[in-house]
Design a protein around this motif. Sequence first.
Motif, PDB file in Angstrom:
ATOM      1  N   SER A  29       0.822  -1.200   0.000  1.00 19.19           N
ATOM      2  CA  SER A  29       0.000   0.000   0.000  1.00 19.19           C
ATOM      3  C   SER A  29       0.860   1.255   0.000  1.00 19.19           C
ATOM      4  O   SER A  29       1.769   1.390   0.821  1.00 19.19           O
ATOM      5  CB  SER A  29      -0.911  -0.003   1.224  1.00 19.19           C
ATOM      6  OG  SER A  29      -1.700   1.167   1.279  1.00 19.19           O
ATOM      7  N   VAL A  30       0.583   2.168  -0.936  1.00 19.92           N
ATOM      8  CA  VAL A  30       1.279   3.455  -1.009  1.00 19.92           C
ATOM      9  C   VAL A  30       0.239   4.555  -1.174  1.00 19.92           C
ATOM     10  O   VAL A  30      -0.911   4.291  -1.533  1.00 19.92           O
ATOM     11  CB  VAL A  30       2.287   3.497  -2.181  1.00 19.92           C
ATOM     12  CG1 VAL A  30       3.395   2.479  -1.976  1.00 19.92           C
ATOM     13  CG2 VAL A  30       1.591   3.260  -3.515  1.00 19.92           C
ATOM     14  N   SER A  31       0.673   5.801  -0.944  1.00 19.19           N
ATOM     15  CA  SER A  31      -0.301   6.898  -0.951  1.00 19.19           C
ATOM     16  C   SER A  31      -0.077   7.939  -2.036  1.00 19.19           C
ATOM     17  O   SER A  31      -0.808   8.922  -2.096  1.00 19.19           O
ATOM     18  CB  SER A  31      -0.284   7.601   0.420  1.00 19.19           C
ATOM     19  OG  SER A  31       1.002   8.121   0.699  1.00 19.19           O
ATOM     20  N   ASP A  32       0.935   7.751  -2.897  1.00 20.02           N
ATOM     21  CA  ASP A  32       1.157   8.735  -3.955  1.00 20.02           C
ATOM     22  C   ASP A  32       1.783   8.086  -5.181  1.00 20.02           C
ATOM     23  O   ASP A  32       2.211   6.926  -5.154  1.00 20.02           O
ATOM     24  CB  ASP A  32       2.027   9.897  -3.463  1.00 20.02           C
ATOM     25  CG  ASP A  32       3.370   9.445  -2.928  1.00 20.02           C
ATOM     26  OD1 ASP A  32       4.131   8.812  -3.681  1.00 20.02           O
ATOM     27  OD2 ASP A  32       3.665   9.730  -1.747  1.00 20.02           O
ATOM     28  N   ILE A  33       1.831   8.849  -6.274  1.00 21.34           N
ATOM     29  CA  ILE A  33       2.321   8.328  -7.552  1.00 21.34           C
ATOM     30  C   ILE A  33       3.800   7.983  -7.493  1.00 21.34           C
ATOM     31  O   ILE A  33       4.235   6.945  -8.012  1.00 21.34           O
ATOM     32  CB  ILE A  33       2.049   9.351  -8.673  1.00 21.34           C
ATOM     33  CG1 ILE A  33       0.537   9.480  -8.898  1.00 21.34           C
ATOM     34  CG2 ILE A  33       2.739   8.928  -9.980  1.00 21.34           C
ATOM     35  CD1 ILE A  33       0.153  10.578  -9.873  1.00 21.34           C
ATOM     36  N   LEU A  52      -7.762   8.061  -8.055  1.00 13.94           N
ATOM     37  CA  LEU A  52      -7.475   9.094  -9.051  1.00 13.94           C
ATOM     38  C   LEU A  52      -6.894  10.362  -8.442  1.00 13.94           C
ATOM     39  O   LEU A  52      -5.985  10.981  -9.003  1.00 13.94           O
ATOM     40  CB  LEU A  52      -8.740   9.435  -9.851  1.00 13.94           C
ATOM     41  CG  LEU A  52      -9.230   8.383 -10.835  1.00 13.94           C
ATOM     42  CD1 LEU A  52     -10.439   8.911 -11.606  1.00 13.94           C
ATOM     43  CD2 LEU A  52      -8.127   7.974 -11.807  1.00 13.94           C
ATOM     44  N   THR A  53      -7.401  10.777  -7.298  1.00 14.16           N
ATOM     45  CA  THR A  53      -6.962  12.027  -6.675  1.00 14.16           C
ATOM     46  C   THR A  53      -5.873  11.734  -5.654  1.00 14.16           C
ATOM     47  O   THR A  53      -6.146  11.245  -4.554  1.00 14.16           O
ATOM     48  CB  THR A  53      -8.144  12.748  -5.996  1.00 14.16           C
ATOM     49  OG1 THR A  53      -9.202  12.912  -6.950  1.00 14.16           O
ATOM     50  CG2 THR A  53      -7.714  14.114  -5.498  1.00 14.16           C
ATOM     51  N   GLY A  57      -0.355  14.204  -7.867  1.00 12.31           N
ATOM     52  CA  GLY A  57      -0.816  14.167  -9.248  1.00 12.31           C
ATOM     53  C   GLY A  57      -2.115  13.410  -9.403  1.00 12.31           C
ATOM     54  O   GLY A  57      -2.794  13.069  -8.426  1.00 12.31           O
ATOM     55  N   HIS A  58      -2.463  13.148 -10.653  1.00  9.37           N
ATOM     56  CA  HIS A  58      -3.705  12.464 -10.992  1.00  9.37           C
ATOM     57  C   HIS A  58      -3.412  11.004 -11.315  1.00  9.37           C
ATOM     58  O   HIS A  58      -2.408  10.690 -11.965  1.00  9.37           O
ATOM     59  CB  HIS A  58      -4.364  13.149 -12.192  1.00  9.37           C
ATOM     60  CG  HIS A  58      -5.817  12.830 -12.352  1.00  9.37           C
ATOM     61  ND1 HIS A  58      -6.268  11.602 -12.783  1.00  9.37           N
ATOM     62  CD2 HIS A  58      -6.926  13.572 -12.120  1.00  9.37           C
ATOM     63  CE1 HIS A  58      -7.587  11.610 -12.821  1.00  9.37           C
ATOM     64  NE2 HIS A  58      -8.013  12.786 -12.424  1.00  9.37           N
TER      65      HIS A  58
END
Length: 222
Positions: A29-33, A52-53, A57-58
Amino acid sequence: MRFLLVEDSEKLSRAISERLVLDGHVVDSVSDIGAAEAMLHSTEYDMILLDLTLPDGHGWDLLKSLRARADKSPVIVITARSELTDRIETLDAGADDFIVKPFAFAELEARCRAVLRRKRGDASNKTALGNVEFDTLEGTLSIEGKSTSLRNQELRLFEALFSAPGRLQSKSFLLDRLFAFGSEGSDNAVEVYIGRLRKKLAQSNLEIETVRGRGYRLNICE
């Protein structure tokens, strides 16, 4: 299966992870791109669950990056957007499916199974090889009508071997299937679970071959 969950809501991420682990899967589990890209460059995943959010980034950016480098990993987008145009753009960006928040975990699990069946070209959760029928949903293998349940690690390991019969699978790859990133694991753990699977396949015409110093492969014995 091994999942990559990209979700910045700690509460939702924890809830999804706990449910998937309870069902016998491995979840990173990660929280960003940025963190997701790092994981994708070091590990192969059976399924990606992508919000998506995100803070940096997107989600579409990550999705388009994956498809641009010909990464065909199954992706289910998790979104709060329910407009038709959003759904169309999500699928056009390369997603295999999407699910709208809030959702029931049973629906998420069903969508994961459906996407994987489509990827394999299967119409059901059951697949046959030799005289063994493998039910990925129930986590069982049946040999001439006699069914045997697989424990979590046995199931993950057998999925990896069963999905590529005749292909040599390295110990490091199989270890990756067994444990989440950062979890403790050893080559000995792979050997232990290989031994258990061999016992359960004893009456079948499938054999797990050891290629010394390299890994294992699942063969059909004529």
